[in-house]
Motif scaffolding. Structure first.
Motif, PDB file in Angstrom:
ATOM      1  N   LYS A   1      12.010   2.493   6.012  1.00  0.00           N
ATOM      2  CA  LYS A   1      11.009   2.006   5.024  1.00  0.00           C
ATOM      3  C   LYS A   1      10.585   2.491   6.865  1.00  0.00           C
ATOM      4  CE  LYS A   1       9.418  -1.629   3.429  1.00  0.00           C
ATOM      5  NZ  LYS A   1       9.304  -2.715   3.137  1.00  0.00           N
TER       6      LYS A   1
ATOM      7  N   HIS B   1       4.386   0.202  -5.721  1.00  0.00           N
ATOM      8  CA  HIS B   1       4.749  -1.019  -6.131  1.00  0.00           C
ATOM      9  C   HIS B   1       3.254  -1.366  -7.259  1.00  0.00           C
ATOM     10  CE1 HIS B   1       4.824  -5.230  -3.188  1.00  0.00           C
ATOM     11  NE2 HIS B   1       5.212  -4.944  -4.290  1.00  0.00           N
TER      12      HIS B   1
ATOM     13  N   ARG C   1      -1.000   1.036   8.136  1.00  0.00           N
ATOM     14  CA  ARG C   1       0.416   0.990   6.823  1.00  0.00           C
ATOM     15  C   ARG C   1       1.548   1.272   6.533  1.00  0.00           C
ATOM     16  NH1 ARG C   1      -3.244   3.476   2.892  1.00  0.00           N
ATOM     17  NH2 ARG C   1      -1.834   3.867   1.908  1.00  0.00           N
TER      18      ARG C   1
ATOM     19  N   ASP D   1       1.243  -4.024   1.203  1.00  0.00           N
ATOM     20  CA  ASP D   1       1.144  -2.366   2.088  1.00  0.00           C
ATOM     21  C   ASP D   1       0.505  -1.460   2.891  1.00  0.00           C
ATOM     22  OD1 ASP D   1       3.839  -3.251   0.762  1.00  0.00           O
ATOM     23  OD2 ASP D   1       2.518  -1.845  -1.391  1.00  0.00           O
ATOM     24  N   ASN D   2      -0.517  -2.130   2.662  1.00  0.00           N
ATOM     25  CA  ASN D   2      -1.628  -1.805   3.962  1.00  0.00           C
ATOM     26  C   ASN D   2      -2.319  -2.743   4.195  1.00  0.00           C
ATOM     27  OD1 ASN D   2      -3.792  -0.734   1.872  1.00  0.00           O
ATOM     28  ND2 ASN D   2      -2.450  -0.124   1.031  1.00  0.00           N
TER      29      ASN D   2
ATOM     30  N   GLY E   1       5.300   2.083   1.798  1.00  0.00           N
ATOM     31  CA  GLY E   1       4.652   1.583   0.368  1.00  0.00           C
ATOM     32  C   GLY E   1       6.051   1.642  -1.009  1.00  0.00           C
TER      33      GLY E   1
ATOM     34  N   LEU F   1      -1.789  -2.652  -2.060  1.00  0.00           N
ATOM     35  CA  LEU F   1      -0.579  -2.210  -2.600  1.00  0.00           C
ATOM     36  C   LEU F   1      -0.688  -0.778  -2.922  1.00  0.00           C
ATOM     37  CD1 LEU F   1      -0.191  -5.363  -5.119  1.00  0.00           C
ATOM     38  CD2 LEU F   1       1.207  -5.492  -2.416  1.00  0.00           C
ATOM     39  N   SER F   2       0.761  -0.119  -2.198  1.00  0.00           N
ATOM     40  CA  SER F   2       0.616   1.651  -2.519  1.00  0.00           C
ATOM     41  C   SER F   2       0.688   1.728  -3.835  1.00  0.00           C
ATOM     42  CB  SER F   2       2.446   2.001  -2.225  1.00  0.00           C
ATOM     43  OG  SER F   2       3.253   0.965  -3.220  1.00  0.00           O
TER      44      SER F   2
ATOM     45  N   HIS G   1       1.240  -6.020   7.316  1.00  0.00           N
ATOM     46  CA  HIS G   1       2.028  -4.791   6.552  1.00  0.00           C
ATOM     47  C   HIS G   1       2.782  -4.544   7.173  1.00  0.00           C
ATOM     48  CE1 HIS G   1      -0.241  -2.442   9.913  1.00  0.00           C
ATOM     49  NE2 HIS G   1       0.826  -1.427   9.057  1.00  0.00           N
TER      50      HIS G   1
END
Length: 426
Positions: A285, A356, A308, A322-323, A311, A352-353, A180
């Motif tokens: 970010k 996302h 992470r 993302d993580n 996201g 993914l978040s 990530h």
């Protein structure tokens, strides 16, 4: 590596060094099942891929405490599925600019200046081996190091001895660094900037600022480093666990660039297929990563990474992750009387978040993934690789990867790849 040692063999400082490498990777992916496919999906048919990279690196010591390096690099290759369809892409040697015609460019041109701190007597210094972008000699155990110029952020940050180099270790992007970690880089993986490190016996503190690309995954860097940039700070602590050496690193990063937010793209779409282009604006970010590496006797070592980012925004420079949490073990071939060999086994679980996921489920695509819909599941990668020393300076590796839920989609896969890698240090 090819090395011109002017003084290294005598124990004195090396004043000039020349190193080179060449790596060829052939990879195949059998067909896979899929309920549907989208614009950035891994193809369901059988595919073959290859990559070739060659690097020449020169270094010299222009004055006391200083080292200057220049790397020329060439790349050629054809990626699986056009380099899309996965969070963890299967060959870290394939750049986003790779193609079937060779490309030659300057990869690095940087200066490293070191200042000794505290005691400068013989006992306060340690040996440094001649290596790629590293002149042989000695260095102070307590020192301040400034690096500036054109290089890769990962040359300095999250430098893991077991999972950091796709030319000699694991191939998947998920094991190069934190999956990530959307570190500042152009589409070849390099940037321009500066990093300052304070290194003491057993610990280090480093921070750096580097240029981001002018657009997501673009080749041209944005020189307005006061306005758009990638910042990171890392604390490193060495330790002994049951008598064995280990290292812990905490990484914090913050990127400022013109990026799109997934929820804003969804809101702007008004029920149609969302796109990122229309909602890009200057924003940040933020993320973190925690990494461990540990020797486990004379023939075994392992690593663990987790972390992470927030996201909210699109992938800008690295991978669609993302993580993530990843771990692996590496066995040296001395355990079976093959001192130059090694076997590695690693696993990564990445996700993914929520924003996302919503964006992809509505039919959107980011730079790497987009199946037209999404039945979400964490992407899980298992990689096994065996590297055999053939002759001095030449290694052949066999690599297998199994990927569950490619591009985080339970309706597709699993995907598998088999690769051969030939690596030469001439």
């Amino acid at each position: 590596m090819l090395a011109c040692h002017t003084m290294a063999e005598t124990g004195a400082e090396e004043t000039f060094g020349l190193h080179g490498q060449a790596t060829y990777v052939w990879q195949a992916k059998p067909g896979l099942t899929a309920a549907y496919s989208g614009p950035n999906s891994l193809r369901t048919a059988y595919e073959r891929s290859y990559s070739f990279t060659a690097t020449a690196a020169a270094g010299l010591r222009p004055w006391a405490g200083a080292e200057a390096y220049v790397n020329a690099e060439g790349v050629q290759g054809v990626p699986l599925s056009g380099l899309v369809g996965l969070g963890g892409l299967t060959n870290s040697e394939l750049q986003k600019t790779a193609g079937s015609k060779p490309k030659l460019y300057r990869a690095r041109a940087f200066l490293r200046q070191s200042w000794a701190l505290g005691d400068t007597q013989e006992g306060a210094r340690e040996a440094v081996e001649s290596d790629f972008n590293q002149l042989g000699g000695t260095q102070a155990k307590q020192r301040l190091v400034l690096t500036l110029g054109n290089l890769a952020v990962s040359d300095i940050f999250d430098d893991n001895r077991y999972a950091h180099d796709g030319r000699t270790q694991f191939l998947n992007w998920a094991f190069l660094t934190h999956g990530h970690y959307d570190f500042a880089a152009d589409s070849r993986g390099y940037s321009q900037g500066a990093a300052l490190e304070w290194i003491n016996e057993g610990w280090a503190l480093r921070g750096g600022r580097f240029e981001v690309s002018r657009e997501s995954n673009g080749l041209l860097l944005d020189s307005h480093i006061g306005k758009v940039h990638g910042d990171q700070i890392e604390f490193e602590r060495s330790h002994r666990l049951l008598g064995e050496e280990g290292t812990v690193r905490l990484l914090l990063f913050r990127n400022v660039a013109t990026m799109a937010r997934f929820d804003e793209a969804l809101a702007a779409a008004g029920g149609t297929v969302p796109v990122l282009d229309s909602v890009r604006r200057l924003q940040a970010k933020r993320g973190w990563g925690l990494a461990f590496e540990q020797t486990l006797g004379t023939t075994l070592g392992g690593f663990l990474r987790l972390g992470r980012h927030d996201g909210r925004t699109e992938v800008y420079s690295f991978a669609a992750i993302d993580n993530a949490i990843s771990a692996g073990l590496v066995w040296k071939g001395t355990a079976w009387q093959r001192a130059g060999d090694q076997f590695g086994l690693a696993i990564a679980s990445q996700g993914l978040s929520a924003p996302h996921r919503r964006y992809l489920a509505a039919g959107g695509s980011d730079f790497f993934v987009g199946d037209g819909a999404l039945h979400y599941g964490r992407e899980t990668i298992v990689e096994a690789t065996y590297t055999a020393a053939l002759v001095r300076g030449l290694w052949l590796a066999l690599d297998f990867q199994h990927i569950k839920n490619p591009a985080y989609n339970r309706d597709r896969g699993p995907a598998q790849t088999l690769a051969l890698r030939l690596h030469a240090e001439l």
